[in-house]
Design an enzyme around this catalytic site. Structure first.
Site, short mmCIF file in Angstrom:
data_model
loop_
_atom_site.label_atom_id
_atom_site.label_comp_id
_atom_site.label_asym_id
_atom_site.label_seq_id
_atom_site.Cartn_x
_atom_site.Cartn_y
_atom_site.Cartn_z
N HIS A 61 36.83 12.88 21.97
CA HIS A 61 37.44 14.15 22.37
C HIS A 61 37.59 14.33 23.88
CE1 HIS A 61 33.24 15.47 23.08
NE2 HIS A 61 33.78 16.33 23.92
C1 UD1 Z 1 35.10 21.39 25.61
C2 UD1 Z 1 34.27 21.14 26.88
C3 UD1 Z 1 33.62 19.77 26.77
C4 UD1 Z 1 32.83 19.62 25.50
C5 UD1 Z 1 33.70 19.97 24.29
C6 UD1 Z 1 32.86 19.98 23.05
C7 UD1 Z 1 35.14 22.14 28.93
C8 UD1 Z 1 35.85 21.90 30.20
N1 UD1 Z 1 35.13 21.13 28.05
O1 UD1 Z 1 36.14 20.42 25.57
O2 UD1 Z 1 32.73 19.61 27.87
O3 UD1 Z 1 32.38 18.29 25.39
O4 UD1 Z 1 34.26 21.27 24.47
O5 UD1 Z 1 33.59 19.91 21.91
O6 UD1 Z 1 34.62 23.21 28.72
N2 UD1 Z 1 41.11 23.58 20.17
C9 UD1 Z 1 41.45 24.04 18.94
N3 UD1 Z 1 40.54 24.79 18.27
C10 UD1 Z 1 39.33 25.13 18.78
C11 UD1 Z 1 39.00 24.65 20.05
C12 UD1 Z 1 39.90 23.88 20.75
O7 UD1 Z 1 42.52 23.78 18.43
O8 UD1 Z 1 38.55 25.83 18.11
C13 UD1 Z 1 42.08 22.70 20.89
C14 UD1 Z 1 43.07 23.46 21.77
O9 UD1 Z 1 44.28 22.80 21.73
C15 UD1 Z 1 42.46 23.30 23.15
C16 UD1 Z 1 41.82 21.93 23.08
O10 UD1 Z 1 41.35 21.82 21.75
O11 UD1 Z 1 43.42 23.40 24.17
C17 UD1 Z 1 40.69 21.73 24.05
O12 UD1 Z 1 39.71 22.75 23.90
P1 UD1 Z 1 38.77 23.16 25.16
O13 UD1 Z 1 37.72 24.08 24.70
O14 UD1 Z 1 39.61 23.59 26.29
O15 UD1 Z 1 38.15 21.79 25.59
P2 UD1 Z 1 37.43 20.67 24.71
O16 UD1 Z 1 38.22 19.43 24.80
O17 UD1 Z 1 37.10 21.23 23.38
N1 UDP Z 2 29.32 17.66 15.80
C1 UDP Z 2 29.53 18.30 14.59
N2 UDP Z 2 30.66 17.99 13.88
C2 UDP Z 2 31.58 17.10 14.31
C3 UDP Z 2 31.36 16.45 15.57
C4 UDP Z 2 30.24 16.77 16.29
O1 UDP Z 2 28.70 19.10 14.15
O2 UDP Z 2 32.58 16.89 13.62
C5 UDP Z 2 28.13 17.99 16.58
C6 UDP Z 2 27.27 16.82 16.95
O3 UDP Z 2 26.36 16.52 15.91
C7 UDP Z 2 26.57 17.31 18.22
C8 UDP Z 2 27.63 18.18 18.86
O4 UDP Z 2 28.55 18.53 17.83
O5 UDP Z 2 25.45 18.09 17.90
C9 UDP Z 2 28.35 17.43 19.95
O6 UDP Z 2 29.44 18.18 20.37
P1 UDP Z 2 30.74 17.55 21.01
O7 UDP Z 2 30.84 16.12 20.70
O8 UDP Z 2 31.87 18.42 20.59
O9 UDP Z 2 30.53 17.83 22.57
P2 UDP Z 2 29.65 17.17 23.72
O10 UDP Z 2 28.27 16.97 23.22
O11 UDP Z 2 30.32 15.91 24.14
O12 UDP Z 2 29.74 18.17 24.82
#
Ligand code: UD1
Ligand code: UDP
Length: 399
Positions: free
Chosen positions: A238
């Site tokens: 991601h």
């Molecule tokens: C964010 C965090 C990242 C973390 C990740 C965990 C920042 C800068 N990044 O990244 O550190 O590892 O969350 O998962 O805060 N979207 C949906 N539905 C949702 C959420 C997101 O469709 O419920 C899509 C949208 O298109 C959005 C994109 O995902 O633009 C990115 O979401 P965003 O929260 O901005 O960043 P992440 O990549 O999720």
């Molecule tokens: N996780 C989850 N479902 C998924 C993928 C990840 O519950 O489909 C959980 C995972 O077990 C961990 C957390 O989400 O506890 C990690 O989050 P993510 O990878 O989104 O973000 P990061 O840790 O890189 O910030």
């Protein structure tokens, strides 16, 4: 486990603006909701008469399977506030959150704001709180990738340097803070200008220990996927550095398609990746994915399903910080799809290796771990009681 009674209460010196101590917890992204479960659980079990927690959900993540599922499954109290900020550019998203959090802090006047990790929700909480003098507790402090092109690196540096109490999960985190000038020998009262750093272990380890058996009993994802009893690879992708750069995304998927020739792959897909696959993945690979039944691309799974998958996987491939650690908790080898990691100890033990988004390195790492699965997993993430440690230390602060 109660570690020790709060000192101030023993001495009868506790003068809180609120009694019990009031904390505002800010969550927003999936991993923060999961981490916060451990703290809320410890408050409920040990400190319910001493700590009142107000939960603020920024709404950074909002899909049912990125947010609500965790509240239901991990029994996290319903947020008191939801800012519903949704997705936007970094600046817009952070600004909306900062404005909303500031209003709530002014209204609630908490003793502490509790922030997790390094997302935009963390950054917004830090900026809002620091400017109006609400002391910040940063959980997962001190982690560094030393790569400022990563948005999270900016967020964690800002948050650490605005914090009053910093709880670092690893020794590397502690060393990073020392290097940045955080004093280790200061006495209280602690403030933003006189911060205190604690090394407490990883709050995610609390959760994995607590939920591992529950996940085993309550989830059926492995049989539902039809891979029961088989060796399989669990993958997650991601990071914006992988999803938003087509050449990197294509290199990772090229490796996954080759590995799927030999071993089933389970890939719960983050919504960011799901959207960007359509534009950034070559049509040749898109066709192969549709015709490769061994690659199970599924929507994001619940936390219990995820830890069941981690527990039974042969190997984990990920660019996630949390999933790297959970692979280690469950004693699985991990191929890290990044050029660097904040969790350097995992790589040092030999249980994980950095393969970046490099097809050749990913294939070599996969072969290496197939031939030489790691067997030694030293305790580098504490004892699974980080949440109690953190709460105990918070309660001992003179306000
Ligand atoms: C964010 C965090 C990242 C973390 C990740 C965990 C920042 C800068 N990044 O990244 O550190 O590892 O969350 O998962 O805060 N979207 C949906 N539905 C949702 C959420 C997101 O469709 O419920 C899509 C949208 O298109 C959005 C994109 O995902 O633009 C990115 O979401 P965003 O929260 O901005 O960043 P992440 O990549 O999720
Ligand atoms: N996780 C989850 N479902 C998924 C993928 C990840 O519950 O489909 C959980 C995972 O077990 C961990 C957390 O989400 O506890 C990690 O989050 P993510 O990878 O989104 O973000 P990061 O840790 O890189 O910030």
């Amino acid at each position: 486990m109660l570690l020790q009674l709060p000192r101030k209460r023993e001495n009868g010196l506790l003068i809180h603006k609120f009694n019990p101590m009031k904390i505002v917890t800010v969550i927003g992204a999936r991993p923060q909701i999961i981490k916060a479960a451990a703290l809320s659980r410890a408050i409920k079990s040990h400190y319910s008469s001493e700590i009142h927690e107000v939960i603020v959900h920024t709404g950074q993540h909002y899909d049912e399977n990125m947010s609500q599922v965790f509240f239901d499954e991990l029994q996290i109290p319903r947020p008191d506030y939801n800012l519903h900020v949704g997705s936007a550019s970094h600046g817009v998203q952070t600004a909306r959150m900062t404005e909303g959090i500031e209003d709530i802090l002014i209204k609630e006047r908490p003793d502490f704001i509790v922030l997790y990790g390094d997302t935009n929700s963390t950054l917004a909480g830090a900026v809002a709180a620091a400017k109006i003098h609400v002391p910040i507790v940063h959980i997962e402090a001190g982690l560094r990738s030393f790569n400022k092109a990563m948005p999270e690196e900016i967020n964690r540096i800002v948050c650490d340097h605005c914090s009053t109490l910093l709880f670092t999960p690893t020794k590397a985190g502690l060393e990073n803070l020392k290097r940045e000038g955080f004093p280790m020998d200061k006495v209280g009262p602690y403030t933003i200008d006189n911060p205190k750093v604690y090394h407490c272990g990883d709050i995610m380890y609390d959760n994995s220990l607590h939920f591992a058996e529950i996940a085993e009993a309550k989830t059926h994802i492995i049989s539902e996927l039809g891979i029961q009893g088989q060796s399989f690879v669990l993958a997650t992708i991601h990071r914006d550095s992988n999803t938003d750069q087509p050449e990197r995304l294509n290199a990772i998927f090229s490796a996954l398609i080759r590995i799927a020739d030999k071993t089933p792959i389970v890939l719960p897909l983050h919504p960011r990746t799901n959207k960007l696959l359509k534009t950034n993945l070559k049509s040749e690979f898109q066709n192969k994915l549709s015709n490769t039944p061994n690659i199970h691309i599924i929507p994001p799974v619940s936390f219990l399903e995820m830890i069941a998958l981690e527990r039974h996987a042969q190997l984990v491939m990920t660019d996630s910080g949390g999933v790297q650690k959970e692979a280690y908790f469950f004693r699985k080898p991990c191929i890290i799809l990044r050029p660097e990691t904040e969790w350097v100890e995992i790589v040092e033990t030999g249980a994980a290796c950095l393969a970046d988004a490099d097809e050749c390195r990913i294939m070599k790492a996969w072969q290496h771990f197939k031939d030489n699965p790691p067997t030694v997993f030293p305790e580098i993430f504490g004892d699974g009681h980080a949440a109690e440690f953190i709460l105990n230390e918070m309660l001992q602060q003179e306000m």
